[in-house]
Design a protein around this motif. Structure first.
Motif, PDB file in Angstrom:
ATOM      1  N   LYS A 197       0.909  -1.400  -0.029  1.00 26.73           N
ATOM      2  CA  LYS A 197      -0.362   0.088  -0.047  1.00 26.73           C
ATOM      3  C   LYS A 197       0.596   1.455   0.002  1.00 26.73           C
ATOM      4  CE  LYS A 197      -4.279   2.104   1.491  1.00 26.73           C
ATOM      5  NZ  LYS A 197      -5.438   0.936   1.404  1.00 26.73           N
ATOM      6  N   PRO A 198       1.499   1.657   1.040  1.00 25.38           N
ATOM      7  CA  PRO A 198       2.782   2.388   0.913  1.00 25.38           C
ATOM      8  C   PRO A 198       3.087   3.178  -0.520  1.00 25.38           C
ATOM      9  CG  PRO A 198       3.554   0.937   2.721  1.00 25.38           C
ATOM     10  CD  PRO A 198       2.813   0.288   2.367  1.00 25.38           C
ATOM     11  N   VAL A 199       3.459   1.711  -1.165  1.00 20.50           N
ATOM     12  CA  VAL A 199       3.694   1.877  -2.326  1.00 20.50           C
ATOM     13  C   VAL A 199       3.300   2.282  -3.477  1.00 20.50           C
ATOM     14  CG1 VAL A 199       5.625   0.585  -4.354  1.00 20.50           C
ATOM     15  CG2 VAL A 199       5.760   0.213  -2.039  1.00 20.50           C
ATOM     16  N   VAL A 200       2.420   1.870  -3.205  1.00 18.87           N
ATOM     17  CA  VAL A 200       0.939   2.060  -4.222  1.00 18.87           C
ATOM     18  C   VAL A 200       0.559   3.669  -4.099  1.00 18.87           C
ATOM     19  CG1 VAL A 200      -1.611   2.462  -4.856  1.00 18.87           C
ATOM     20  CG2 VAL A 200      -0.080   0.136  -4.419  1.00 18.87           C
ATOM     21  N   GLU A 201       1.063   4.624  -2.372  1.00 17.15           N
ATOM     22  CA  GLU A 201       0.112   5.714  -2.287  1.00 17.15           C
ATOM     23  C   GLU A 201       0.936   6.330  -3.463  1.00 17.15           C
ATOM     24  OE1 GLU A 201       0.018   5.466   2.050  1.00 17.15           O
ATOM     25  OE2 GLU A 201      -2.414   4.688   1.431  1.00 17.15           O
ATOM     26  N   SER A 202       2.390   5.954  -2.944  1.00 17.94           N
ATOM     27  CA  SER A 202       3.413   6.831  -3.487  1.00 17.94           C
ATOM     28  C   SER A 202       3.433   6.665  -5.475  1.00 17.94           C
ATOM     29  CB  SER A 202       4.727   6.345  -3.514  1.00 17.94           C
ATOM     30  OG  SER A 202       5.647   6.353  -2.359  1.00 17.94           O
ATOM     31  N   VAL A 203       3.115   6.091  -6.164  1.00 13.28           N
ATOM     32  CA  VAL A 203       2.585   5.958  -7.364  1.00 13.28           C
ATOM     33  C   VAL A 203       1.849   6.912  -7.709  1.00 13.28           C
ATOM     34  CG1 VAL A 203       2.118   4.541  -9.341  1.00 13.28           C
ATOM     35  CG2 VAL A 203       4.045   3.501  -7.783  1.00 13.28           C
ATOM     36  N   LEU A 204       0.559   7.007  -6.641  1.00 19.86           N
ATOM     37  CA  LEU A 204      -0.253   8.430  -6.851  1.00 19.86           C
ATOM     38  C   LEU A 204      -0.347   9.311  -6.753  1.00 19.86           C
ATOM     39  CD1 LEU A 204      -3.111   5.708  -5.368  1.00 19.86           C
ATOM     40  CD2 LEU A 204      -3.805   6.963  -7.809  1.00 19.86           C
ATOM     41  N   ASP A 205       1.011   9.127  -6.344  1.00 16.06           N
ATOM     42  CA  ASP A 205       1.163  10.539  -6.253  1.00 16.06           C
ATOM     43  C   ASP A 205       2.972  11.271  -6.962  1.00 16.06           C
ATOM     44  OD1 ASP A 205       0.398  11.188  -3.428  1.00 16.06           O
ATOM     45  OD2 ASP A 205       1.732  10.424  -2.735  1.00 16.06           O
ATOM     46  N   GLY A 206       3.123  10.414  -7.870  1.00 18.88           N
ATOM     47  CA  GLY A 206       3.943  10.484  -8.718  1.00 18.88           C
ATOM     48  C   GLY A 206       5.355   9.907  -8.671  1.00 18.88           C
ATOM     49  N   LYS A 221       4.181  10.863 -14.287  1.00 20.49           N
ATOM     50  CA  LYS A 221       3.981   9.621 -15.422  1.00 20.49           C
ATOM     51  C   LYS A 221       5.206   8.837 -14.387  1.00 20.49           C
ATOM     52  CE  LYS A 221       4.514  10.848 -19.781  1.00 20.49           C
ATOM     53  NZ  LYS A 221       5.366  11.453 -21.036  1.00 20.49           N
ATOM     54  N   ALA A 222       4.174   8.498 -12.918  1.00 24.69           N
ATOM     55  CA  ALA A 222       4.646   7.035 -12.661  1.00 24.69           C
ATOM     56  C   ALA A 222       4.543   5.389 -12.893  1.00 24.69           C
ATOM     57  CB  ALA A 222       4.408   7.195 -11.019  1.00 24.69           C
ATOM     58  N   LYS A 223       5.342   4.752 -12.708  1.00 28.25           N
ATOM     59  CA  LYS A 223       5.297   3.085 -13.036  1.00 28.25           C
ATOM     60  C   LYS A 223       4.801   2.103 -11.859  1.00 28.25           C
ATOM     61  CE  LYS A 223       8.706   1.735 -15.345  1.00 28.25           C
ATOM     62  NZ  LYS A 223       9.972   1.744 -16.156  1.00 28.25           N
ATOM     63  N   LEU A 224       4.611   1.612 -12.021  1.00 34.76           N
ATOM     64  CA  LEU A 224       3.995   0.401 -10.692  1.00 34.76           C
ATOM     65  C   LEU A 224       4.726  -0.882 -11.611  1.00 34.76           C
ATOM     66  CD1 LEU A 224       3.355  -0.142  -7.747  1.00 34.76           C
ATOM     67  CD2 LEU A 224       1.383  -0.933  -8.315  1.00 34.76           C
ATOM     68  N   VAL A 225       5.364  -1.096 -10.673  1.00 36.21           N
ATOM     69  CA  VAL A 225       6.261  -3.028 -11.418  1.00 36.21           C
ATOM     70  C   VAL A 225       6.197  -3.916 -10.567  1.00 36.21           C
ATOM     71  CG1 VAL A 225       8.029  -3.892 -12.292  1.00 36.21           C
ATOM     72  CG2 VAL A 225       7.821  -1.267 -12.368  1.00 36.21           C
ATOM     73  N   VAL A 226       5.285  -4.674 -10.096  1.00 39.54           N
ATOM     74  CA  VAL A 226       5.394  -5.970  -9.137  1.00 39.54           C
ATOM     75  C   VAL A 226       5.728  -7.260 -10.141  1.00 39.54           C
ATOM     76  CG1 VAL A 226       3.241  -6.921  -7.957  1.00 39.54           C
ATOM     77  CG2 VAL A 226       3.063  -4.778  -9.166  1.00 39.54           C
ATOM     78  N   ASN A 261       7.678   6.420  -8.741  1.00 36.77           N
ATOM     79  CA  ASN A 261       8.329   5.060  -9.639  1.00 36.77           C
ATOM     80  C   ASN A 261       7.760   4.263  -8.312  1.00 36.77           C
ATOM     81  OD1 ASN A 261       8.003   5.671 -11.809  1.00 36.77           O
ATOM     82  ND2 ASN A 261       9.956   5.792 -12.257  1.00 36.77           N
ATOM     83  N   GLY A 262       7.613   2.701  -8.262  1.00 42.58           N
ATOM     84  CA  GLY A 262       7.270   2.145  -7.551  1.00 42.58           C
ATOM     85  C   GLY A 262       7.170   0.676  -7.493  1.00 42.58           C
ATOM     86  N   THR A 263       8.205  -0.632  -6.984  1.00 44.11           N
ATOM     87  CA  THR A 263       8.234  -1.829  -6.873  1.00 44.11           C
ATOM     88  C   THR A 263       8.029  -2.886  -5.965  1.00 44.11           C
ATOM     89  OG1 THR A 263       9.988  -0.812  -7.919  1.00 44.11           O
ATOM     90  CG2 THR A 263       9.763  -3.581  -7.737  1.00 44.11           C
ATOM     91  N   VAL A 264       6.761  -3.823  -6.109  1.00 41.78           N
ATOM     92  CA  VAL A 264       6.800  -4.552  -4.968  1.00 41.78           C
ATOM     93  C   VAL A 264       7.228  -6.020  -5.462  1.00 41.78           C
ATOM     94  CG1 VAL A 264       4.497  -5.482  -4.024  1.00 41.78           C
ATOM     95  CG2 VAL A 264       4.586  -3.496  -4.195  1.00 41.78           C
ATOM     96  N   MET A 265       7.917  -6.687  -5.203  1.00 42.55           N
ATOM     97  CA  MET A 265       8.724  -8.023  -4.888  1.00 42.55           C
ATOM     98  C   MET A 265       9.267  -8.629  -4.191  1.00 42.55           C
ATOM     99  SD  MET A 265      12.018  -8.092  -7.323  1.00 42.55           S
ATOM    100  CE  MET A 265      13.202  -7.933  -5.679  1.00 42.55           C
TER     101      MET A 265
END
Ligand code: ADP
Ligand code: MG
Length: 981
Positions: free
Chosen positions: A184-193, A359-364, A195-199
């Protein structure tokens, strides 16, 4: 069986270590480890609430201590200095860090970025059905303390290593909680702009896919991270102004396949050197409008993954699955703080300021099973496959090591995975890693290496940067539309104006010719007036000039009107853009339809403003053009910078090669020195022993470096080589040295080497086991006995060694030592060694024949719980083997344990206050009770009551139900219970 039996002997560490490590032998606290583990199941449920109350501390905690209680053996990991990293001790991205290079040209205001360490959570999978059966007699190798955010990895019955994580998720943790803590903290960061990664990282079967990719079709509560992340993203954006698109791929054998379009099976990675961004333009991107369409995409991906893997003849655990979510958000109201005096031109210029997009990117990422790293070339893998699987995962491990150690070179380019994740580790993304482990002690090795990966990843610092830029594209689109409108309006006005002029000209000409005709008629009709002709002509000319004047005036009026109209149309435009200004302008515009400009000063002012505004627009366009040129120039500069950096890199590689050659030379020199040292030792053997001792100490120090530390594998290999070539035989020969001190030191070195599984085979091959056994008779010294027995116990963990020990009369030697020893620790080592032998099915008869059981029972004279626990473990192992043999029909008759008189002690201690003793005996009783041949003795010896107690009160459910089953299925026990009522 309980074969974990590692002893370490820290008392003779080099002085600098002994100062920081006042611990001796095995920590006392460790003796309760077993009982703690038994309680772990209830303690989990007690601590769950506590853990839930510690709200998402995952996002804030800074403690990264690598805390272990494994005694001095883990000297390197003890909090020697300060184990807690301070907030200010932030690592700046090294120049070569994963993705650290590029983002300098980002348009973000906060160019320096915000420090953000990689967060790591560990998740324990519950025992599965297979483990319930196969591991029924074993404690889990992992114990969690969620309230302390700690994980204990058990080394043996009483000793464990403790590790701290950002979050510790027990087997009871819900999918919801895992999402909230990990992603969730990563997704919130992505919404704020950002990049985020969950692995997810871990051995196959430990729950990576369950954690990350579970769709929750049947059970909504089981939805994994991908599904929940998209739910939050959809809830957090406005689809009118923002857009979401996803790609889904798998990486297998260094090839990226599109899971949304199986024909697209070799996607290449494109890196933007300016921004450091990595993208896959070849991958299918699907626009997501609602949650349903996303679920469809995931399902489609899963189907294609299955089909692709069937075609390639592999399983999904061998490939990495990667979901990329691209989020594009426009930011509104960023520059609203404009000082406005209702000035329309200022407003217009401001409105031309481009809006901002993020333009943020979430990578799972659901990684391939980590066991693949170690199993290259193992059966079922083609060499090619093993190489490639290893390549990406081991490259990831190497990058993380390098980052954790602040190394100047990060080998990002070694694999596709590390190139794809360059922004995730050491880059600008917020990254969260969940490492998954299973509870089974059979996979302790894999679990340990997963834990070490997580620990190193926790040391990686990222610098989060906002992915924000001006939206020049949409501004230019807006300007184009506006310009088109103005041109069309202008053309319309011009046409009206020209038509009007034409009409007026025609009208004037018509009037003129009418007048002329009138005069001519008048002249013709009144000839007597011919005399007055000059007078007529005069009148006619006067009339004509009057009409001409009128004509010119109307043209002039028309021109004014046209100017007014043009002004009005621009004004209307402004009014549309700035409604607040419009209210002022509108009434005036109405008037101006009739009044000429000179008569309306307000109009004149507006016209001037309008001209100024046009000028401003032109200037803005010009500025934008210069900016464009400027950015092109800086791009060119950067590429030349990159060429320079590449060259530097080549130089460094060259330098490295040179250094490696140097190391080779030094190693051969070292070999030479060691041979010389051998010579010196021989001389010293007759005289003083000081130097030999210090040599041993340093060997000892080397032997204790934990094996799992990848970064030092190179060094360690060379140390191991040296051992092979000169060291081990030398040390073993020292076991027979004349000097007692040398002998003691040597046996300690051997014992410590024997504590590492990797060394055991070499020691046995070099005759170490025989020498150790010999020491038991040849030496009178209690320390030597204790240490040698400990080493033998460690070696006695493998079946081959157990047979060797038996063949060399080890049981008699151990029994003799047991009967003469006084020190509880010596007895504990001896009992531990015999207990290990008790677990070997093939050796039962011989072990008993040589007095092994009697020796065990003899040692209970020492009432120390450590000793009793080993005796109990031996008895439980022995009873289990017997029980198995009876079930297979290999053995008949009474238990040898009963024959040797163990029953009274067993019954007496079945309710021993030490849980480690009690648990083993409870198991032994259950095994004995399974065979009718033992029933009579057990009933006479009072064991029935203990069985009844166990079946009712034992806190371990598996033992309790085993006791219950055994009691109810035995005729004799049933009869006895009926007899006693
Ligand atoms: P991996 O992807 O690591 O190979 P899986 O996610 O496929 O492992 O999990 C292996 C099995 O264990 C699956 O049947 C899964 O449903 C089950 N499992 C994993 N984690 C849990 C958990 N936390 N709770 C219940 N079942 C789990
Ligand atoms: Mg999986």
């Amino acid at each position: 069986f309980f074969f974990f039996f590692f002893f370490f002997f820290p008392t003779f560490l080099p002085s600098q270590f002994s100062r920081t490590l006042p611990l001796t032998g095995i920590p006392l606290a460790a003796t309760v480890a077993f009982s703690l583990s038994d309680l772990s199941r209830c303690s989990h449920s007690l601590t769950l609430d506590l853990a839930a109350m510690a709200t998402s501390a995952f996002g804030t905690t800074t403690a990264t201590s690598n805390y272990r209680n494994g005694g001095a053996a883990n000297a390197r990991n003890l909090p020697k200095n300060s184990s807690v990293k301070s907030k200010t001790g932030v690592r700046k991205s090294a120049p070569g860090s994963l993705g650290g290079g590029g983002a300098a040209s980002s348009s973000s205001k906060d160019d320096a970025g915000v420090p953000g360490r990689v967060r790591v959570a560990v998740r324990l999978r519950p025992r599965n059905a297979e483990e319930m059966v196969a591991d029924a007699d074993f404690a889990d190798c992992v114990e969690l303390q969620p309230e302390l955010k700690r994980l204990k990895l058990r080394k043996n019955n009483w000793d464990s290593d403790t590790y701290e994580f950002d979050e510790v998720l027990t087997e009871f943790a819900s999918q919801k909680r895992v999402y909230e803590v990990v992603a969730k903290p990563v997704v919130e960061s992505v919404l704020d702009g950002y990049n985020g990664t969950v692995m997810a990282y871990g051995q196959t079967g430990t729950g990576k896919t369950y954690t990350v990719g579970q769709l929750g079709d049947e059970d909504m509560a089981a939805r994994g991270i991908m599904v929940r992340a998209m739910e939050d993203i959809l809830a957090g954006v406005s689809l009118e102004s923002d857009s979401i698109s996803v790609s889904y791929m798998q990486l297998y054998m260094e090839t990226i396949q599109d899971l949304l379009d199986p024909t697209n099976d070799n996607i290449s990675i494109v890196e933007d050197h300016k921004t450091g961004d990595v993208s896959l333009p070849g991958a299918t991107q699907v626009e997501i409008r609602d949650h349903h369409s996303f679920l469809e995409i995931l399902k489609l991906g899963e189907d294609h993954r299955f089909a692709a893997n069937t075609k390639l003849n592999t399983e999904s655990s061998r490939s990495h699955a990667i979901l990329m979510v691209n989020l594009r958000r426009s930011v509104k109201g960023k520059d609203s703080a404009v000082s406005s005096e209702n000035s329309s031109s200022l407003q217009t210029v401001k409105s031309l300021k481009p809006s901002v997009v993020r333009k943020a990117k979430l990578v799972v990422v659901d990684l391939a099973g980590s066991e693949r790293i170690h199993k290259s070339g193992s059966e079922g893998h083609t060499l090619e496959e093993a190489k490639s699987i290893n390549l990406s995962l081991s490259a990831l491990g190497k990058c993380i090591n390098a980052l954790a150690e602040n190394s100047p070179h990060i080998p990002v380019r070694d694999s596709k995975l590390t190139r794809l994740l360059r922004d995730s580790f050491g880059g600008t993304a917020r990254t969260s890693l969940v490492i998954t482990v299973g509870p089974s002690p059979r996979h302790r090795g894999e679990t340990a290496s997963t834990i070490m990966f997580g620990q190193r990843a926790m040391k990686v610092e990222n610098m989060l940067k906002l992915k924000e830029e001006f939206d020049y594209k949409s501004l230019s689109r807006r300007l184009d539309i506006q310009l088109d409108k103005l041109i069309a309006e202008h053309e319309r006005q011009q046409k009206i104006f020209e038509d009007e002029i034409e009409r007026l000209t025609a009208e004037a000409e018509r009037q003129l010719s009418d007048a002329e005709r009138n005069y001519v008629q008048a002249l013709e009709g009144s000839s007597p007036l011919v005399l007055y002709w000059p007078c007529y002509v005069f009148c006619f000319q006067k009339e004509r000039s009057k009409y001409q004047k009128e004509y010119l005036e109307s043209i002039k009026k028309l021109e004014e009107k046209w100017t007014m109209n043009q002004r009005k149309s621009v004004n209307d435009e402004n009014k549309l853009r700035h409604k607040d200004v419009g209210s002022n302008v509108l009434p005036n515009a109405k008037e101006s339809k009739v009044a000429p400009i000179e008569e309306n000063p307000e109009m004149k002012k507006l016209l001037e403003k309008e001209t100024a505004h046009r000028k401003a627009v032109e200037e803005e366009v010009w500025t934008l053009k210069t900016q464009l040129a400027e950015s092109r120039r800086s791009e060119a500069l950067q590429s030349s910078e990159i060429v320079k950096l590449r060259k530097m890199l080549d130089d460094e590689a060259h330098q490295k090669e040179k250094l490696e050659m140097e190391i080779g030379k030094l190693q051969s020199h070292l070999l030479q020195l060691s041979v010389e040292a051998d010579e010196t030792r021989r001389q010293l053997d007759s005289g003083g022993s000081e130097e030999v001792l210090s040599g041993l100490d340093s060997l000892l120090h080397q032997s204790r470096q934990p094996q799992s530390d990848n970064s030092e594998t190179g060094d360690k290999e060379s140390v191991a080589k040296l051992f092979e070539q000169v060291g081990l035989h030398k040390i073993l020969s020292l076991l027979e040295a004349e000097d007692a001190d040398v002998r003691i030191h040597a046996v300690k070195v051997v014992a410590n080497l024997a504590a590492e599984e990797a060394n055991q085979e070499k020691i046995v091959e070099a005759g170490g086991l025989t020498s150790l056994l010999k020491l038991l008779i040849s030496s009178e010294d209690e320390t030597i006995h204790r240490v040698a027995a400990g080493a033998i116990a460690n070696l006695a963990m493998s079946e081959t060694n157990q047979e060797l020990i038996m063949a060399q009369g080890g049981v008699r030697l151990l029994s003799n030592t047991a009967s003469s020893a006084e020190d509880p620790q010596t007895l504990r080592m001896v009992a531990g060694a015999i207990a290990n032998l008790c677990g070997n099915d093939k050796l039962q008869m011989k072990l008993r024949g040589e007095g092994g059981i009697k020796a065990l029972l003899g040692m209970v004279r020492c009432r120390h719980p450590d000793v009793l626990s080993q005796v109990a473990r031996g008895i439980a192992n022995f009873a289990k083997c017997e029980s198995r043999a009876s079930a297979q029909g290999v053995k008949a008759g009474r238990s040898l344990l009963i024959e040797d008189g163990a029953l009274p002690w067993i019954v007496q201690n079945a309710n021993n206050e030490a849980a480690s003793v009690r648990r083993h005996i409870e198991l032994a009783l259950c095994h004995l009770a399974q065979h009718e041949a033992n029933a009579r003795d057990m009933i006479n010896g009072g064991a029935v009551w203990e069985m009844v107690r166990i079946s009712r009160d034992c806190p371990r459910e598996d033992i309790r139900s085993l006791a219950h089953r055994t009691l109810t299925s035995s005729h004799s026990f049933q009869a006895e219970m009926r007899r006693l009522g």
